[in-house]
Design a protein around this motif. Structure first.
Motif, PDB file in Angstrom:
ATOM      1  N   PHE A 181       0.662  -0.541  -4.303  1.00 38.62           N
ATOM      2  CA  PHE A 181       0.171   0.211  -3.149  1.00 38.62           C
ATOM      3  C   PHE A 181       1.145   1.318  -2.754  1.00 38.62           C
ATOM      4  CE2 PHE A 181      -1.864  -3.966  -2.759  1.00 38.62           C
ATOM      5  CZ  PHE A 181      -3.178  -3.574  -2.655  1.00 38.62           C
ATOM      6  N   VAL A 182       0.574   2.385  -2.207  1.00 34.27           N
ATOM      7  CA  VAL A 182       1.368   3.432  -1.581  1.00 34.27           C
ATOM      8  C   VAL A 182       1.885   2.905  -0.245  1.00 34.27           C
ATOM      9  CG1 VAL A 182       1.270   5.744  -0.576  1.00 34.27           C
ATOM     10  CG2 VAL A 182       0.058   5.249  -2.732  1.00 34.27           C
ATOM     11  N   PHE A 183       0.989   2.225   0.464  1.00 32.10           N
ATOM     12  CA  PHE A 183       1.341   1.594   1.745  1.00 32.10           C
ATOM     13  C   PHE A 183       0.456   0.376   1.917  1.00 32.10           C
ATOM     14  CE2 PHE A 183       0.770   0.917   6.297  1.00 32.10           C
ATOM     15  CZ  PHE A 183       2.084   0.965   6.761  1.00 32.10           C
ATOM     16  N   TYR A 184       1.049  -0.722   2.420  1.00 32.33           N
ATOM     17  CA  TYR A 184       0.296  -1.964   2.599  1.00 32.33           C
ATOM     18  C   TYR A 184       0.706  -2.618   3.909  1.00 32.33           C
ATOM     19  CZ  TYR A 184      -1.601  -6.634   1.787  1.00 32.33           C
ATOM     20  OH  TYR A 184      -2.288  -7.812   1.901  1.00 32.33           O
ATOM     21  N   LEU A 185      -0.288  -2.904   4.753  1.00 31.83           N
ATOM     22  CA  LEU A 185      -0.027  -3.587   6.014  1.00 31.83           C
ATOM     23  C   LEU A 185      -1.033  -4.713   6.195  1.00 31.83           C
ATOM     24  CD1 LEU A 185       0.830  -2.258   9.494  1.00 31.83           C
ATOM     25  CD2 LEU A 185      -1.266  -3.582   9.234  1.00 31.83           C
ATOM     26  N   SER A 186      -0.539  -5.889   6.544  1.00 28.30           N
ATOM     27  CA  SER A 186      -1.375  -7.036   6.870  1.00 28.30           C
ATOM     28  C   SER A 186      -0.738  -7.747   8.062  1.00 28.30           C
ATOM     29  CB  SER A 186      -1.489  -7.977   5.663  1.00 28.30           C
ATOM     30  OG  SER A 186      -0.262  -8.646   5.442  1.00 28.30           O
ATOM     31  N   PRO A 187      -1.399  -8.759   8.624  1.00 32.33           N
ATOM     32  CA  PRO A 187      -0.772  -9.459   9.754  1.00 32.33           C
ATOM     33  C   PRO A 187       0.557 -10.105   9.400  1.00 32.33           C
ATOM     34  CG  PRO A 187      -3.117  -9.951   9.646  1.00 32.33           C
ATOM     35  CD  PRO A 187      -2.782  -9.203   8.401  1.00 32.33           C
TER      36      PRO A 187
END
Length: 548
Positions: free
Chosen positions: A290-296
């Motif tokens: 991923f270029v950017f990855y956000l999850s809880p």
């Protein structure tokens, strides 16, 4: 022996007389808006005189399709199927009694039976085929931001529609309508404010059961699931679901930046969206990078491709108003690619959805201007933490294999470096911290002006395998203190030379003229102090040989 042969004999008779029992029920699945081919095949050479297609949940005298020697359909056909069903082969060659049901909708789901009668077979029509038709899934409609989206909803021909309700499933129940029509009003207080003055019927007269609407000037917040419900005047009860549409508003936004600048990659969901997952991908990288990855649970971590470590951050860390935009810092030539933004909201089950596509172009070269004698810093920056093993600085006007600067695990410069740059180029940071491959070109001169390219190779790059890849391009201009560029230096030198030659020629001509007009005594020119007089002083002495 008879007991062993009796059962196969009965089975043979059953399959001969009522062979549908042997064939079973055919299952057919189609999506809304598609055409469904309902197969029905008699034997080769069958002379078919009657074809009846029925749907088992309709009353017995209502047909899906009806053909006899005297007529086709007419009053025997159910109004739901008028002008929507036709023979696959009007000549019924080889016993083909198949029909095509056009533009299916959710209400076409059901069990269909094909009955035929042949000319030479007396008696009633026989059941040939049973088909279980399922209209599954939603119709997918994709449009770009700013375009109009047509949401198709088609009832049967001749339908007397009195109520049309278009809803979007994610809106609250008391403010739910995208479009609302009854005999008494159109829209009014029942329409959600997001859609006011933006939705209209494709055909205000609703001819042929057309309940389609046009959603004007779509934006990213219009993405969602839309349902069309209709009620006919002669059908008691509630409105029925006719069509489900998954509308995706996609846009390939073009973003152009120069090397070294920051690029803002915009991604906006609807206002008030509770975003729990954000995925920015680059389509040329492998799927789990991923270029950017956000999850809880985390931000980036092992899911982020090493090319982007320390270079990408949210534009708004609080994700207000559904903002999932990111800032890509210090872009270089290798960042030019296609980027996609995927998000998942808390209250929407399922996978993340594509919200935005961006085409990033890194254009032009960086301009660096220095004066003769100064040092020029040629910037080249890879991502933070890059493990650089090869750096090549080249100038395209030099022959291949001649480097401005060359570094590999085995050597620095050596025979690979062009002689013009020996002892004049060094790394800005010998440790190459944070992916720094910049060099300093010392004591520049007018011949150093030109285009420079920086190529690097990393040890564990996730990109396509190559020796090295271009990171930055720099146009170096060497200017004189008064601002003149390299191209004017020849003119600055040439003009004084021409002036000197001109003065010399004029001086010589004047000198010869004076010698011709001076009175002579004894044919000799008088001398003072034994020296030859000159016109033009030091200028003549520089340009003409002196006699005596």
């Amino acid at each position: 022996m008879a007991g062993l042969t009796f059962a196969p004999f009965v089975t043979f008779l059953l399959c001969s007389w009522i062979f549908v029992l042997c064939q079973g029920t055919q299952e057919l699945k189609v999506k809304p808006g598609e055409n469904a081919t309902l197969q029905c095949q008699s034997h080769r050479g069958a002379d078919i005189t009657v074809i009846k297609w029925i749907r088992t949940d309709l009353k017995s005298d209502d047909f899906v399709f009806y053909l006899t020697p005297d007529q086709t359909n007419g009053e025997y056909q159910n109004s739901l199927f008028q002008d929507r069903v036709e023979l696959q082969d009007p000549e019924k060659k080889n016993g083909d009694a198949s029909v095509i049901l056009k533009n299916v909708n959710i209400n076409d789901t059901g069990t269909y039976e094909c009955w035929i009668k042949e000319r030479n077979n007396p008696g009633q029509a026989k059941l040939i085929r049973t088909i279980e038709l399922t209209v599954t899934g939603t119709q997918e409609v994709k449009v770009k931001a700013g375009e109009d989206a047509t949401l198709q909803c088609q009832s049967h021909r001749g339908a007397d529609i009195e109520v049309i309700k278009w809803i979007r499933t994610d809106l609250k129940s008391d403010d739910i309508y995208v479009f609302y029509l009854t005999p008494d009003q159109t829209n009014g207080e029942y329409q959600n404010s997001l859609f006011q003055d933006r939705v209209e019927l494709q055909d205000p007269e609703k001819k042929n059961g057309d309940a389609s609407v046009i959603l004007k000037n779509v934006n990213i917040n219009d993405t969602g699931t839309y349902e069309c419900w209709i009620k006919e005047r002669n059908n008691p009860g509630q409105a029925k679901l006719i069509r489900t549409i998954e509308l995706t508003v996609t846009e390939t936004q073009e973003v152009k930046v120069k090397p070294g600048e920051n690029a803002t990659l915009q991604c906006q969901s609807h206002r008030g969206a509770d975003i729990v997952v954000i995925k920015w991908i680059r389509t040329d990288l492998k799927s789990d990078d991923f270029v950017f990855y956000l999850s809880p649970d985390q931000i980036n971590g092992e899911y982020q491709n090493s090319l982007f470590q320390g270079r990408v951050e949210l534009q708004d860390p609080e994700k207000k108003n559904g903002d999932a935009s990111v800032i890509l810092k210090n872009v270089n030539i290798n960042d030019a690619e296609t980027y996609e933004c995927w998000i998942k909201e808390r209250n929407n089950p399922g996978q993340a959805k594509l919200i935005r596509t961006i085409e990033l172009t890194v254009t032009e070269t960086q301009e660096v201007k220095v004066k003769p004698g100064e040092d020029a810093t040629l910037q080249c920056q890879s991502h933070r933490g890059a493990d650089i093993v090869v750096i090549k600085w080249i100038r395209p006007d030099l022959k291949p294999g001649d480097y401005v600067f060359y570094l590999s695990p085995d050597k620095i410069n050596g025979e690979y470096q062009n002689s013009l740059f020996q002892g004049r180029v060094e790394l800005q940071d010998p440790e190459k911290k944070n992916g720094n491959a910049s060099v300093i070109l010392k004591n520049v001169n007018i011949n150093d002006a030109g285009t420079y390219e920086c190529w690097i190779k990393e040890r564990n790059s996730g990109r396509r395998k190559r020796d090295a890849e271009p990171i930055s391009a720099i146009e170096l201009t060497v200017t004189e203190p008064d601002g003149h560029k390299k191209g004017n230096v020849g003119l600055m030198v040439g003009l004084p030379v021409v002036a000197v030659l001109l003065v010399a020629v004029v001086g010589t001509m004047l000198f010869k003229k004076r010698r011709g007009e001076t009175p002579h005594t004894g044919g000799e020119t008088p001398h003072t102090g034994g020296e030859t007089p000159h016109t033009g002083g030091e200028t003549d002495a520089l340009n003409s040989p002196t006699s005596g």
